[in-house]
Every structure is written in C-alpha cells, then in structure tokens.
Design an enzyme around this catalytic site. Structure first.
Site, short mmCIF file in Angstrom:
data_model
loop_
_atom_site.label_atom_id
_atom_site.label_comp_id
_atom_site.label_asym_id
_atom_site.label_seq_id
_atom_site.Cartn_x
_atom_site.Cartn_y
_atom_site.Cartn_z
N LYS A 87 0.93 -1.31 -0.02
CA LYS A 87 -0.02 -0.01 0.01
C LYS A 87 0.94 1.22 0.15
CE LYS A 87 -3.80 2.62 1.27
NZ LYS A 87 -4.40 2.35 2.41
N SER A 118 1.27 5.60 -1.35
CA SER A 118 0.59 6.84 -1.88
C SER A 118 0.20 6.85 -3.27
CB SER A 118 1.41 8.07 -1.40
OG SER A 118 1.59 8.15 0.03
N THR A 176 0.23 11.47 -1.22
CA THR A 176 -0.85 12.04 -2.16
C THR A 176 -1.12 13.51 -1.36
OG1 THR A 176 -1.48 10.16 -2.71
CG2 THR A 176 -3.10 12.16 -3.13
N ALA A 177 -1.18 13.48 -0.02
CA ALA A 177 -1.26 14.77 0.66
C ALA A 177 -0.42 15.85 0.31
CB ALA A 177 -1.24 14.37 2.25
N HIS A 220 -5.58 10.72 7.52
CA HIS A 220 -6.21 9.52 8.50
C HIS A 220 -6.85 10.14 9.38
CE1 HIS A 220 -3.53 6.95 5.94
NE2 HIS A 220 -2.46 7.04 6.84
#
Length: 276
Positions: free
Chosen positions: A53, A55, A108-109, A152
């Site tokens: 997992k 980004s 991604t943030a 999150h």
C-alpha cells in the site's frame, strides 16, 4: 507472499480476512506494518515486498516494476488531507515562508498541498519537514512547526489539540475537478498473477463488509491508541465502493492527479497507460 501496509484501521480492516487465512486459495501473508512514508520507499527497493500500500503520488516512481491493482486502496470524497495551524488563520497566504510538517514527501497529501499552494500561497511556503503523521499535530500544538498537513483519523481528532483548520484539500480538489481524491494505492509486482491478487483482495474486502465485527480485535491492536469510535469512523470514511473497485471515476481521478502533477514537474513523466 510478502506484503506491506499501514497499521491504520482502513488497511487492517481490508486485509484482516486474508491475513487470517479466511480467503479461500489465497497464499499465506508475511506482513510488514509501516507508515506510508516507509512503504513509499520500500516500493523503490529491488528487494521490496510483492504487494504494498503506497501513496498514489508515489506511483510514477515505481510503475516500471509495480502495477496498480484495481481494489483495496483508499480513494473517495470528503476524505482529503487537512492543513492545520495553531493560530486561527483563514488566509492561505499566511503560510508564505512558514515551516510546514508533512507525512511524506511522496504522499498524495503533499502532492495535493503543492498543487494547492502553487495557486494560493504567494512566494510559496518555507521549509518542509517530514515526520510521522501521528507526530504532526502535537508539533503544531507545541509551536515546533507553523502548520501541519495531516491525514487519516486526524480529521476527527484535530480539535482535541486545539488546532485550526486552514483548508481541506479534499474539498479543494473536488471543487476544482469534480472527481474523488486518490489517496492510497495497492500495487503488486508486474511479474505476479495480478488477476488472482485482485480477486483475493476483493474477497478480503467483501469478507470485511459482511463480517464488520470480525476484525475488531485485529484493527484495534494496531490502531495506535485510537478509540473504537474513531477507528470505526476512519473505516467508514476510507473503505468505500472505490475500495471494492476503482471503476472509471477512480481511474479518471488518478489520471487527473498524476497527469497534472507530471505536467507541473512534481513527479517524473510517465505513460498514463501504465495505470490500467
């Protein structure tokens, strides 16, 4: 099979069934639990796990070795990263020259933040400091950092730290594009049986939805001191129809985000065809 994902409630909820041998025909998993910044780096290693997992923002660096799987990840609406400050700021220009903490320089943030800041922060922000996401809000609260980019469950808990919401980057992205926001991707080495992997992940997701209480002990054992209520809210927000299948809207969102980022030189140029 080696796999790496975060200890966050959405990931442990999604993979609970597979990890615990409840997906018929799926191989046994050797799990590494790691923060997203670590998994983003693991994907660039020649000895990285078979499945990870990461980004979505980190995809352009690894698409030659890894394929994007159409399920298991985090993508949706109303679930974007937040920019928080200690002071009650409302003008994005106030970030000009300030120190901002981010959870990963390939998250991604952070990619969304850079796209947003280019439009809204004259002269740009000052120093970017990478730190584990669970340390960001305390650092902003204690004045060690001027602003924090959080992800999150922070969207549920930031008021407990006395922090102010400057901007919801998910809302900005949705208003700007009309598309959902791509956050976390599930990838696998291209040499693997990608169809079977996708089927096993979908089966794990379907089991989680059909037996929502079955994973509670596992989820809470990795939930980093979250309350059950916050963990449940986290799962409800990040595990949605896109987790079952990206679909056309999901792929369009990924292509829009990474295509724009490549055009701006924020990620390496790549063939958009590799995303499907």
């Amino acid at each position: 099979m080696k796999i790496a994902f975060s200890p966050c409630p959405n990931d442990t909820f999604v993979f609970h069934a597979w990890v615990h041998g409840l997906v018929p025909g799926a191989p046994e998993l050797d799990v590494t639990y790691a923060d997203i910044d670590i998994t983003n780096r693991l994907a660039t290693s020649s000895t990285g796990p078979d499945v990870l997992k990461i980004s979505y923002a980190a995809l352009p660096w690894v698409l030659s070795e890894y394929a994007l799987l159409p399920c298991g990840g985090a993508l949706g609406r109303g679930c974007g990263p937040l920019v928080l400050t200690k002071e009650d700021r409302h003008d994005p220009a106030a970030l000009s020259g300030l120190r901002v903490a981010v959870p990963s320089d390939r998250s991604t943030a952070y990619l969304l933040f850079r796209l947003w800041a280019a439009q809204n922060v004259p002269g740009g922000v000052g120093e970017i400091v990478v730190m584990p996401f669970n340390e960001i809000m305390p650092a902003v609260r204690d004045g060690l950092i001027d602003a924090g980019l959080v992800i999150h469950e922070a969207r549920f808990t930031y008021p407990e730290y006395g922090l102010n919401l400057l901007v919801d980057l998910g809302n900005w992205w949705e208003a700007d594009t009309g598309l959902p926001i791509p956050l976390g991707a599930i990838i696998a080495r291209r040499s693997m049986d990608l169809e079977s992997l996708a089927n096993w992940i979908r089966a794990s997701v379907q089991y989680a939805w059909a037996h929502p209480k079955a994973s509670l002990e596992y989820v809470m054992g990795h939930a980093q001191e979250l309350s059950p209520e916050v963990a449940r809210a986290h799962i409800d927000l990040y595990v949605n129809s896109f987790t079952g299948d990206l679909g056309e809207d999901g792929y369009a969102a990924v292509e829009a985000l990474l295509g724009r980022a490549a055009k701006e030189g924020l990620v390496p140029a790549f063939d958009l065809g590799l995303l499907r």
